[in-house]
Design an enzyme around this catalytic site. Sequence first.
Site, PDB file in Angstrom:
ATOM      1  N   LYS A 186      -2.953   0.633   6.820  1.00 21.20           N
ATOM      2  CA  LYS A 186      -2.981  -0.570   7.577  1.00 21.20           C
ATOM      3  C   LYS A 186      -4.387  -0.978   6.954  1.00 21.20           C
ATOM      4  O   LYS A 186      -4.871  -2.110   6.476  1.00 21.20           O
ATOM      5  CB  LYS A 186      -2.345  -1.105   8.779  1.00 21.20           C
ATOM      6  CG  LYS A 186      -3.021  -3.013   8.854  1.00 21.20           C
ATOM      7  CD  LYS A 186      -2.035  -4.026   8.343  1.00 21.20           C
ATOM      8  CE  LYS A 186      -1.569  -5.322   8.178  1.00 21.20           C
ATOM      9  NZ  LYS A 186      -1.246  -5.948   6.822  1.00 21.20           N
ATOM     10  N   ASN A 215     -11.981   8.588  14.512  1.00 25.29           N
ATOM     11  CA  ASN A 215     -11.719   7.955  12.883  1.00 25.29           C
ATOM     12  C   ASN A 215     -12.757   8.001  11.956  1.00 25.29           C
ATOM     13  O   ASN A 215     -13.702   8.077  12.664  1.00 25.29           O
ATOM     14  CB  ASN A 215     -10.982   6.742  13.411  1.00 25.29           C
ATOM     15  CG  ASN A 215     -10.868   5.474  12.628  1.00 25.29           C
ATOM     16  OD1 ASN A 215     -11.189   6.659  10.838  1.00 25.29           O
ATOM     17  ND2 ASN A 215     -10.991   4.104  12.380  1.00 25.29           N
ATOM     18  N   GLY A 216     -12.486   8.703  10.675  1.00 25.72           N
ATOM     19  CA  GLY A 216     -13.594   8.130   9.936  1.00 25.72           C
ATOM     20  C   GLY A 216     -14.204   9.636   9.732  1.00 25.72           C
ATOM     21  O   GLY A 216     -13.085  10.488   9.305  1.00 25.72           O
ATOM     22  N   CYS A 244      -6.789   5.845  11.134  1.00 27.27           N
ATOM     23  CA  CYS A 244      -6.220   6.855  12.040  1.00 27.27           C
ATOM     24  C   CYS A 244      -6.763   5.422  13.680  1.00 27.27           C
ATOM     25  O   CYS A 244      -7.158   4.724  13.209  1.00 27.27           O
ATOM     26  CB  CYS A 244      -7.727   7.512  12.255  1.00 27.27           C
ATOM     27  SG  CYS A 244      -7.755   8.821  11.757  1.00 27.27           S
ATOM     28  N   HIS A 266       0.531  -8.295 -27.241  1.00 26.53           N
ATOM     29  CA  HIS A 266      -0.662  -7.733 -27.546  1.00 26.53           C
ATOM     30  C   HIS A 266      -0.348  -6.515 -26.854  1.00 26.53           C
ATOM     31  O   HIS A 266      -1.502  -4.895 -26.809  1.00 26.53           O
ATOM     32  CB  HIS A 266      -2.001  -7.544 -26.215  1.00 26.53           C
ATOM     33  CG  HIS A 266      -3.051  -9.432 -27.176  1.00 26.53           C
ATOM     34  ND1 HIS A 266      -2.973  -9.366 -28.419  1.00 26.53           N
ATOM     35  CD2 HIS A 266      -2.553 -10.363 -26.677  1.00 26.53           C
ATOM     36  CE1 HIS A 266      -2.862 -10.641 -28.429  1.00 26.53           C
ATOM     37  NE2 HIS A 266      -2.691 -11.729 -27.190  1.00 26.53           N
ATOM     38  N   TRP A 297      -4.395   9.688  10.289  1.00 30.20           N
ATOM     39  CA  TRP A 297      -3.935   9.513   9.321  1.00 30.20           C
ATOM     40  C   TRP A 297      -4.541  10.803   7.937  1.00 30.20           C
ATOM     41  O   TRP A 297      -6.713  10.908   8.080  1.00 30.20           O
ATOM     42  CB  TRP A 297      -4.976   8.691   8.430  1.00 30.20           C
ATOM     43  CG  TRP A 297      -3.833   7.750   6.764  1.00 30.20           C
ATOM     44  CD1 TRP A 297      -2.712   7.020   6.958  1.00 30.20           C
ATOM     45  CD2 TRP A 297      -4.914   7.960   6.313  1.00 30.20           C
ATOM     46  NE1 TRP A 297      -2.550   6.910   5.566  1.00 30.20           N
ATOM     47  CE2 TRP A 297      -3.974   7.001   5.310  1.00 30.20           C
ATOM     48  CE3 TRP A 297      -5.833   8.603   5.700  1.00 30.20           C
ATOM     49  CZ2 TRP A 297      -4.546   7.161   3.799  1.00 30.20           C
ATOM     50  CZ3 TRP A 297      -6.418   8.492   4.181  1.00 30.20           C
ATOM     51  CH2 TRP A 297      -5.200   7.763   3.376  1.00 30.20           C
ATOM     52  N   LYS A 305       3.483  -6.140  -3.910  1.00 27.79           N
ATOM     53  CA  LYS A 305       4.346  -5.765  -2.860  1.00 27.79           C
ATOM     54  C   LYS A 305       5.690  -4.809  -3.031  1.00 27.79           C
ATOM     55  O   LYS A 305       5.706  -3.870  -1.859  1.00 27.79           O
ATOM     56  CB  LYS A 305       5.175  -6.822  -2.687  1.00 27.79           C
ATOM     57  CG  LYS A 305       4.286  -7.673  -1.729  1.00 27.79           C
ATOM     58  CD  LYS A 305       4.093  -8.350  -0.494  1.00 27.79           C
ATOM     59  CE  LYS A 305       2.836  -7.141   0.401  1.00 27.79           C
ATOM     60  NZ  LYS A 305       1.031  -7.838   0.145  1.00 27.79           N
ATOM     61  N   ARG A 325      -0.852   1.041  11.561  1.00 22.51           N
ATOM     62  CA  ARG A 325      -2.110   1.837  10.429  1.00 22.51           C
ATOM     63  C   ARG A 325      -1.719   2.561   9.448  1.00 22.51           C
ATOM     64  O   ARG A 325      -2.673   3.067   9.243  1.00 22.51           O
ATOM     65  CB  ARG A 325      -2.828   2.468  11.561  1.00 22.51           C
ATOM     66  CG  ARG A 325      -3.630   0.759  13.181  1.00 22.51           C
ATOM     67  CD  ARG A 325      -4.552   1.505  13.492  1.00 22.51           C
ATOM     68  NE  ARG A 325      -5.756   1.760  13.070  1.00 22.51           N
ATOM     69  CZ  ARG A 325      -6.944   1.070  13.364  1.00 22.51           C
ATOM     70  NH1 ARG A 325      -7.075   0.252  13.776  1.00 22.51           N
ATOM     71  NH2 ARG A 325      -8.665   1.530  12.885  1.00 22.51           N
ATOM     72  N   GLU A 331       4.488  -1.087  -3.181  1.00 21.49           N
ATOM     73  CA  GLU A 331       3.881  -0.736  -1.872  1.00 21.49           C
ATOM     74  C   GLU A 331       5.220  -0.098  -0.736  1.00 21.49           C
ATOM     75  O   GLU A 331       5.043   1.203  -0.232  1.00 21.49           O
ATOM     76  CB  GLU A 331       3.162  -1.052  -1.187  1.00 21.49           C
ATOM     77  CG  GLU A 331       3.236  -2.555  -0.592  1.00 21.49           C
ATOM     78  CD  GLU A 331       2.027  -3.288  -0.023  1.00 21.49           C
ATOM     79  OE1 GLU A 331       1.064  -2.198   0.835  1.00 21.49           O
ATOM     80  OE2 GLU A 331       1.378  -4.136   0.263  1.00 21.49           O
ATOM     81  N   GLU A 373       0.283 -10.168  -6.998  1.00 19.51           N
ATOM     82  CA  GLU A 373       0.690  -9.926  -5.796  1.00 19.51           C
ATOM     83  C   GLU A 373       2.564  -9.125  -5.107  1.00 19.51           C
ATOM     84  O   GLU A 373       2.621  -8.453  -5.033  1.00 19.51           O
ATOM     85  CB  GLU A 373       0.222 -10.694  -5.585  1.00 19.51           C
ATOM     86  CG  GLU A 373       0.878 -11.190  -3.376  1.00 19.51           C
ATOM     87  CD  GLU A 373       0.026  -9.884  -2.797  1.00 19.51           C
ATOM     88  OE1 GLU A 373      -0.945  -8.922  -3.280  1.00 19.51           O
ATOM     89  OE2 GLU A 373       0.967  -9.668  -1.510  1.00 19.51           O
TER      90      GLU A 373
HETATM   91  C1  AGP Z   1      -1.891  -5.010   1.371  1.00 22.93           C
HETATM   92  O1  AGP Z   1       0.170  -5.381   1.145  1.00 22.93           O
HETATM   93  C2  AGP Z   1      -2.154  -4.402   1.436  1.00 22.93           C
HETATM   94  N1  AGP Z   1      -1.221  -3.245   2.046  1.00 22.93           N
HETATM   95  C3  AGP Z   1      -3.868  -4.020   1.239  1.00 22.93           C
HETATM   96  O2  AGP Z   1      -3.551  -3.987  -0.709  1.00 22.93           O
HETATM   97  C4  AGP Z   1      -4.547  -4.771   1.880  1.00 22.93           C
HETATM   98  O3  AGP Z   1      -4.337  -6.145   2.018  1.00 22.93           O
HETATM   99  C5  AGP Z   1      -6.084  -4.540   1.337  1.00 22.93           C
HETATM  100  O4  AGP Z   1      -6.134  -2.679   2.371  1.00 22.93           O
HETATM  101  C6  AGP Z   1      -7.287  -4.973   2.511  1.00 22.93           C
HETATM  102  O5  AGP Z   1      -6.356  -5.433   3.679  1.00 22.93           O
HETATM  103  P1  AGP Z   1      -7.922  -6.055   4.140  1.00 22.93           P
HETATM  104  O6  AGP Z   1      -7.309  -7.276   4.227  1.00 22.93           O
HETATM  105  O7  AGP Z   1      -7.605  -5.709   5.624  1.00 22.93           O
HETATM  106  O8  AGP Z   1      -9.340  -5.743   4.023  1.00 22.93           O
END
Ligand code: AGP
Length: 613
Positions: free
Chosen positions: A608, A100-101, A2, A509, A74, A490, A27, A493, A486
């Site tokens: 985010k 938020n929370g 949020c 394996h 969110w 990418k 976010r 997501e 990584e």
């Molecule tokens: C990365 O592309 C992601 N959206 C996610 O994995 C992110 O890196 C993770 O949530 C950690 O976030 P932070 O670096 O703000 O702690």
Amino acid sequence: MCGIVGYIGPRNATPILLNGLKRLEYRGYDSAGIAVIQDGRIEVRRDAGKISRLFDLVEAQPLAGSPGIGHTRWATHGAPNARNAHPHTSASGKVVAVHNGIIENFLELREELSAEGVTFRSETDTETIVHLVERYMASGKSLVEAARAAFQRLEGANVVVLMSAWEPDKLIAARLGNAGGVVIGYGEGEMFAASDIPAILEYTRKVAFLESRQMAVIQAQSVHLETLDGKKISPRIHHIAWDAVAAEKGEYRHFMQKEIHEQPRSLADTLAGRVDFERGKIRLPDLNLTPELAQRIRKIYITACGTAAYAGMVGKYLIEKIARIPVEVEIASEFRYRDPLIDSDTVVLAISQSGETADTLAAMEEGRRKGAVLWSIVNAIGSQAMRIADGYIAMQVGPEISVASTKAFTAPILDQYMLAILLADLRGTIDESTRRKLIADLRLIPQRVGQVLEREAEIQKVARAIKDTHNALYLGRGIQMPIAYEGALKLKEISYIHAEGYPAGEMKHGPIALIDEHMPVVCLAPQDPWYEKMLSQIQQAKARGGLVIAVATEGDTQIPPMADYVLSVPSVPWMLAPVLTVIPLQLLAYHIAVIRGLDVDQPRNLAKSVTVE
Ligand code: AGP
């Protein structure tokens, strides 16, 4: 998660709130709303879906006034619909809040309030807050007292901003635990509150951050900070160096594209002032690393989530190789549930772009509880992960807006490389010529990254070739293994394609059974100590009909005859190669998502900063 924004001052809050929410879109959210005090009454506009729907609603039913609060939601409690969208008002309509929370004792509070005759109009936990505040105000408390009493009843990690038509000269903001940040912006005769700096950057760069269990009473001319038990606190004012333009897309189509292209600069900034190329020395003053501490460290736990954790996996190779200190990398959401072996000679190093990721903060707390030295590598200035650490390295990448993290992946790799050299230097385990050589190797990295970016058109071609795939494999060995993870993350997501990052040596394996002519296999094969192994991996993938996309060193002659596509990167020392090899993978994921017409900067279901567990 949020997003929150608040304004109090002489201007009409509506455009400021809408603009702030727009800047918090990154976010992640599924509904949005604003409330302002207009002619002594609270007016609310909110709707499910994108902010553009809220803009339309406000245009159809205008509202103007001050103070005001806004929110992007969110969903956690209750479906993402207009009824559950924030702001939420009390029964009389005189108290309104955004939140938020997660209120952990929400059911208990809801039962208590229902027994008193309160009718809930949403399924949210947030609604309990306004009913509680109203109840306390009805019993004669001021807004500040009522808010404080209500906050004391809430369990869990929560951020709340609220206001009341009974006392329209103030906004109350509170941070109860680690549910995300609250930044207070100081203007001239006007004040702001927000979850994150970009929301208010256009109006002020003078900010203060709330710590856990603190609240702010915000008025147009003043801000009063106190603990939840009413103890006054002097604010620590920060001046944010970024300007509003840093949080704009500019000439780029998406923030992700802009942020990928910013990497030559963000990496140059990462090195600036920290690497003394003349003397062959590293300076990381905010880390508070003394020679005595460096000597006694016996183990480093790197803890983080998602992309940040993969940066930590690269860091393990760097620190173990250069500083010869054992490093374990642990996903933050697992760390505290495993009773890790920690003592005062252990460092817990958290990596986080936002510095507000709930799991990462909880892992840091676990480290603190067990007596570890706490370090962090963090981008968001003033964030919790920066504040609770004994020492930190601030990433110098500026605001990262796209949900998909890119520049906040490459910077901490260089940060850990510098950290490794500094540790080795202070422990006396590195000779001068090696140290100087490692440092000199850094010099050309930003420029080399720029050279990879110049090949975007080739990467676009590959994106077009595999855009319709349902699956992809990313393989790497050694220091390139985290890059495979990584790259796959990418792709998953932002393009919603199932992708798996795998240690190439493990393929035989089991997973090799997946390879056929429908499977793109991205092989990370720069000329490093694992190169020969990767060559045989490429051959094996080809033998099973896989479509091989190799990331290889420029001038490589062995890979092109074997691979279907080659994405070349300039030759650099192997320890620094991950900073280069990840770039084509970032661009590949980006272009596939663009071709598929997806919402690159705000992929579905994602936030985010993940400020809940
Ligand atoms: C990365 O592309 C992601 N959206 C996610 O994995 C992110 O890196 C993770 O949530 C950690 O976030 P932070 O670096 O703000 O702690």
